[in-house]
Each structure stands twice: as structure tokens, then as C-alpha cells.
Design an enzyme around this catalytic site. Structure first.
Site, mmCIF file in Angstrom:
data_model
loop_
_atom_site.group_PDB
_atom_site.id
_atom_site.type_symbol
_atom_site.label_atom_id
_atom_site.label_comp_id
_atom_site.label_asym_id
_atom_site.label_seq_id
_atom_site.Cartn_x
_atom_site.Cartn_y
_atom_site.Cartn_z
ATOM 1 N N GLY A 13 0.828 -1.214 0.000
ATOM 2 C CA GLY A 13 0.000 0.000 0.000
ATOM 3 C C GLY A 13 0.852 1.249 0.000
ATOM 4 O O GLY A 13 0.601 2.192 0.756
ATOM 5 N N ALA A 14 1.845 1.270 -0.894
ATOM 6 C CA ALA A 14 2.833 2.367 -0.842
ATOM 7 C C ALA A 14 2.593 3.430 -1.910
ATOM 8 O O ALA A 14 3.447 4.270 -2.156
ATOM 9 C CB ALA A 14 4.238 1.800 -0.967
ATOM 10 N N ASP A 64 -3.119 -7.306 -4.732
ATOM 11 C CA ASP A 64 -4.025 -7.169 -3.590
ATOM 12 C C ASP A 64 -3.473 -8.039 -2.464
ATOM 13 O O ASP A 64 -3.320 -9.253 -2.640
ATOM 14 C CB ASP A 64 -5.411 -7.657 -4.040
ATOM 15 C CG ASP A 64 -6.459 -7.544 -2.956
ATOM 16 O OD1 ASP A 64 -6.092 -7.470 -1.765
ATOM 17 O OD2 ASP A 64 -7.658 -7.548 -3.300
ATOM 18 N N ASN A 91 1.693 -2.375 5.501
ATOM 19 C CA ASN A 91 1.045 -1.076 5.695
ATOM 20 C C ASN A 91 -0.348 -1.011 5.070
ATOM 21 O O ASN A 91 -1.197 -0.254 5.538
ATOM 22 C CB ASN A 91 1.941 0.018 5.084
ATOM 23 C CG ASN A 91 1.204 1.324 4.914
ATOM 24 O OD1 ASN A 91 1.029 2.083 5.857
ATOM 25 N ND2 ASN A 91 0.710 1.584 3.702
ATOM 26 N N TYR A 156 -12.222 -2.761 12.055
ATOM 27 C CA TYR A 156 -10.865 -2.204 11.939
ATOM 28 C C TYR A 156 -10.062 -2.467 13.224
ATOM 29 O O TYR A 156 -8.921 -2.938 13.174
ATOM 30 C CB TYR A 156 -11.001 -0.710 11.657
ATOM 31 C CG TYR A 156 -9.718 0.052 11.457
ATOM 32 C CD1 TYR A 156 -8.984 -0.087 10.284
ATOM 33 C CD2 TYR A 156 -9.260 0.944 12.425
ATOM 34 C CE1 TYR A 156 -7.807 0.633 10.081
ATOM 35 C CE2 TYR A 156 -8.097 1.678 12.239
ATOM 36 C CZ TYR A 156 -7.374 1.522 11.065
ATOM 37 O OH TYR A 156 -6.220 2.236 10.881
ATOM 38 N N ALA A 158 -10.629 -4.744 15.496
ATOM 39 C CA ALA A 158 -10.406 -6.195 15.657
ATOM 40 C C ALA A 158 -9.264 -6.645 14.754
ATOM 41 O O ALA A 158 -8.402 -7.430 15.167
ATOM 42 C CB ALA A 158 -11.682 -6.963 15.322
ATOM 43 N N ILE A 189 -2.910 10.390 12.078
ATOM 44 C CA ILE A 189 -1.886 10.874 11.152
ATOM 45 C C ILE A 189 -2.605 11.525 9.968
ATOM 46 O O ILE A 189 -3.600 10.975 9.478
ATOM 47 C CB ILE A 189 -1.002 9.704 10.640
ATOM 48 C CG1 ILE A 189 -0.436 8.870 11.803
ATOM 49 C CG2 ILE A 189 0.116 10.223 9.718
ATOM 50 C CD1 ILE A 189 0.544 9.586 12.721
HETATM 51 P P1 NDP Z 1 -4.551 5.500 2.843
HETATM 52 O O1 NDP Z 1 -5.981 5.139 2.667
HETATM 53 O O2 NDP Z 1 -4.096 6.877 2.546
HETATM 54 O O3 NDP Z 1 -3.627 4.474 2.002
HETATM 55 C C1 NDP Z 1 -3.840 3.097 2.092
HETATM 56 C C2 NDP Z 1 -2.961 2.402 1.096
HETATM 57 O O4 NDP Z 1 -3.210 0.995 1.172
HETATM 58 C C3 NDP Z 1 -3.255 2.816 -0.322
HETATM 59 O O5 NDP Z 1 -2.037 2.884 -1.047
HETATM 60 C C4 NDP Z 1 -4.131 1.679 -0.850
HETATM 61 O O6 NDP Z 1 -4.038 1.534 -2.246
HETATM 62 C C5 NDP Z 1 -3.488 0.511 -0.126
HETATM 63 N N1 NDP Z 1 -4.354 -0.665 -0.065
HETATM 64 C C6 NDP Z 1 -5.595 -0.760 0.463
HETATM 65 N N2 NDP Z 1 -6.050 -1.996 0.318
HETATM 66 C C7 NDP Z 1 -5.079 -2.712 -0.312
HETATM 67 C C8 NDP Z 1 -4.967 -4.054 -0.731
HETATM 68 N N3 NDP Z 1 -5.958 -4.934 -0.543
HETATM 69 N N4 NDP Z 1 -3.829 -4.451 -1.337
HETATM 70 C C9 NDP Z 1 -2.812 -3.581 -1.548
HETATM 71 N N5 NDP Z 1 -2.872 -2.285 -1.172
HETATM 72 C C10 NDP Z 1 -3.994 -1.858 -0.574
HETATM 73 O O7 NDP Z 1 -4.196 5.100 4.341
HETATM 74 P P2 NDP Z 1 -3.083 5.636 5.355
HETATM 75 O O8 NDP Z 1 -1.831 5.950 4.639
HETATM 76 O O9 NDP Z 1 -3.703 6.637 6.235
HETATM 77 O O10 NDP Z 1 -2.881 4.322 6.246
HETATM 78 C C11 NDP Z 1 -1.835 3.392 6.034
HETATM 79 C C12 NDP Z 1 -1.860 2.360 7.149
HETATM 80 O O11 NDP Z 1 -1.738 3.018 8.407
HETATM 81 C C13 NDP Z 1 -3.167 1.564 7.206
HETATM 82 O O12 NDP Z 1 -2.892 0.230 7.567
HETATM 83 C C14 NDP Z 1 -3.937 2.258 8.316
HETATM 84 O O13 NDP Z 1 -4.856 1.396 8.922
HETATM 85 C C15 NDP Z 1 -2.801 2.630 9.254
HETATM 86 N N6 NDP Z 1 -3.157 3.714 10.175
HETATM 87 C C16 NDP Z 1 -3.394 4.971 9.705
HETATM 88 C C17 NDP Z 1 -3.711 5.980 10.599
HETATM 89 C C18 NDP Z 1 -3.945 7.373 10.154
HETATM 90 O O14 NDP Z 1 -4.258 8.199 11.027
HETATM 91 N N7 NDP Z 1 -3.826 7.712 8.875
HETATM 92 C C19 NDP Z 1 -3.790 5.723 12.050
HETATM 93 C C20 NDP Z 1 -3.519 4.369 12.410
HETATM 94 C C21 NDP Z 1 -3.202 3.412 11.508
HETATM 95 P P3 NDP Z 1 -5.386 1.328 -3.126
HETATM 96 O O15 NDP Z 1 -6.215 2.540 -2.941
HETATM 97 O O16 NDP Z 1 -4.821 1.146 -4.490
HETATM 98 O O17 NDP Z 1 -6.061 0.100 -2.607
#
Ligand code: NDP
Length: 249
Positions: A13-14, A64, A91, A156, A158, A189
Site C-alpha cells: 500500500g505504498a 491485492d 502497511n 478495523y 479487531a 496521522i
Molecule cells: P490510505 O488510505 O491513505 O492508504 C492506504 C494504502 O493501502 C493505499 O495505497 C491503498 O491503495 C493501499 N491498499 C488498500 N487496500 C489494499 C490491498 N488490498 N492491497 C494492496 N494495497 C492496498 O491510508 P493511510 O496511509 O492513512 O494508512 C496506512 C496504514 O496506516 C493503514 O494500515 C492504516 O490502517 C494505518 N493507520 C493509519 C492511521 C492514520 O491516522 N492515517 C492511524 C492508524 C493506523 P489502493 O487505494 O490502491 O487500494
């Protein structure tokens, strides 16, 4: 010589948000980075270009995290095209906020499959090459709601609590192999995920943060970079909160 020279990282998810920040930071510290995305190829390619522009090595890998075949392919590409897999950052994550009484089974599955099963599948796929290398870092991006729960976030919270259990179990399984497994638990964040929060929830969350401000992507990336390095070799099975003091255990 940079601290992560010679290491290869896979960040799931980068393409944006915290994952993007982690990929850029690990690359800045010298790692070659496989930048995973699911939908937005152009955004992932942009991250790769940014890393290459700064003199680093990177590759975008689609997939995915909830699909075992996709995960196998992204790990294989990192190993074949970048030369190994030393650092795995789980991530990729989604939320589907809804009170439990109205939460659909489909949304529950979607969140748990991405946030928890996804971390299991990538960990399983990366462990064999890490064991062969006798060096590895698994870093799971959890959340402080893993401890506190949150109304409207049962699936989420859980999944993130499950991720902490996964981290600790894997840490015990591979502790003698030069592999550590830790979690980073962000609080609030500033990313697209949190920009979607209703204003009253955001204000309520800010009220819980002693530092009275949200964190930045780079705050999380710095914690991940620390855990990914040799300096953190005696730290395993831990959860490092990056939350401005929101949760103190
Ligand atoms: P974003 O929604 O900005 O980004 C999430 C990323 O994950 C996207 O690049 C998305 O790409 C990717 N993604 C989602 N589902 C999949 C999948 N099935 N396979 C591959 N990639 C996937 O989220 P954040 O950057 O805010 O969050 C990143 C991580 O940090 C998450 O795990 C979140 O739960 C955690 N987190 C965030 C907080 C915050 O305050 N922002 C607080 C606590 C935890 P695509 O859209 O292409 O699917």
C-alpha cells in the site's frame, strides 16, 4: 554508506499516505524498495520515479494483499528483481466505519481480509527468503485502536488487534533466525484516510492527544526506519506507538 544499504524492502500500500512516506524514507536510508499498489499504478510509478531521481533503486509491484497469488508474485518479484527481501512493511489497510449493529458481513470481511489476512499472507510469503538470508525485519502498521477500540470501528480495531497478536506470535517463532517482528501503532496521522473522517470525530480525536496535533507521515516512517535497521536487532514482539501521547500503556 547508508544504514540500510544492501537491504531490500517491500512496502504494501505504498502508492500514497503512510506507505508512500515509508517507501521514500527506507529508500533514503539506502534500501531498494518494492512499492506495492493495488489500483493506482501511476501513483506507485511516481514513488518509484522519486526514489530513482534521488539515486535509489525501486520497483512498483501490483497486487491485492488479501490474495495469496498476488502476494506470492510481489514477493517473488522483489526477490528476483531487487535481490532479496529483508524488510517487509505491512502497511496496506482499509477501514469501513459503521456501528456494529449496522455493519455488514461483507464490510467486516473486506476490512479483516485486507488488514489482518493480508499481513498474514505477506508475512508467510516473505519468511522463507528471510530465513534463508538469516536476517529479516517484519514491521506491521497497526493502530492505537487495537488497544482502545473505537465506536464505529469494530472490524478495523479487531483486525488491528489481531495484527498485534500476529506480530508477537511470529516474533516468537523466528526470534533465533535473525528476524524480528514488531508493530508500529499510529494515532491520528494526516493522510487521505483521516481526511475522510467527519469533523466531529477528528475534533474528538484531537482532544485525546496531549500534543494537540495530528502526526505526519514522516513521524511514522521514522519509527519504521528505526525498527528496520541493525540498531533494532534486540527489539522484537513490540508495539511502538506514534501518537503524540494519545495512548500511554
Ligand atoms: P490510505 O488510505 O491513505 O492508504 C492506504 C494504502 O493501502 C493505499 O495505497 C491503498 O491503495 C493501499 N491498499 C488498500 N487496500 C489494499 C490491498 N488490498 N492491497 C494492496 N494495497 C492496498 O491510508 P493511510 O496511509 O492513512 O494508512 C496506512 C496504514 O496506516 C493503514 O494500515 C492504516 O490502517 C494505518 N493507520 C493509519 C492511521 C492514520 O491516522 N492515517 C492511524 C492508524 C493506523 P489502493 O487505494 O490502491 O487500494
Amino acid at each position: 554508506m547508508s544504514r540500510l544499504d544492501g537491504r531490500v524492502a517491500l512496502v504494501t500500500g505504498a502508492s500514497r499516505g503512510i506507505g508512500r512516506g515509508i517507501a521514500l524514507r527506507l529508500a533514503r536510508d539506502g534500501a531498494a524498495v518494492a512499492v506495492n499498489y493495488r489500483f493506482d499504478e501511476a501513483a506507485a510509478d511516481q514513488v518509484v520515479a522519486e526514489i530513482a531521481g534521488a539515486g535509489g533503486r525501486a520497483l512498483s509491484v501490483s497486487g491485492d494483499v488479501a490474495m495469496a497469488a498476488d502476494v506470492a508474485s510481489m514477493v517473488n518479484r522483489a526477490v528476483k528483481e531487487l535481490g532479496g527481501i529483508h524488510i517487509l512493511v505491512n502497511n496496506a489497510g482499509i477501514a469501513a466505519d459503521m456501528l456494529t449493529v449496522r455493519l455488514s458481513e461483507e464490510d467486516w470481511d473486506r476490512v479483516v481480509d485486507t488488514d489482518l489476512k493480508g499481513a498474514f499472507l505477506t508475512t508467510k510469503a516473505a519468511l522463507r527468503p528471510m530465513m534463508r538470508q538469516r536476517w529479516g525485519r517484519i514491521i506491521n502498521i497497526a493502530s492505537v485502536v487495537a488497544y482502545t477500540g473505537n465506536a464505529g470501528q469494530a472490524s478495523y480495531a479487531a483486525a488491528k488487534a489481531g495484527m498485534v497478536g500476529l506480530t508477537k506470535s511470529v516474533a516468537r517463532e523466528v526470534a533465533t533466525r535473525g528476524i524480528t517482528a514488531n508493530a508500529v501503532a499510529p494515532g491520528l496521522i494526516d493522510t487521505e484516510m483521516t481526511q475522510r473522517l467527519p469533523e466531529e470525530i477528528r475534533t474528538w480525536m484531537l482532544d485525546q492527544i496531549p500534543m494537540d496535533k495530528p502526526g505526519a507521515v514522516d513521524d511514522v516512517a521514522a519509527a519504521v526506519a528505526f525498527l528496520a535497521g541493525d540498531e533494532a536487532s534486540y527489539i522484537t514482539g513490540q508495539v511502538l506507538n506514534v501518537d503524540g501521547g494519545m495512548v500511554m500503556l
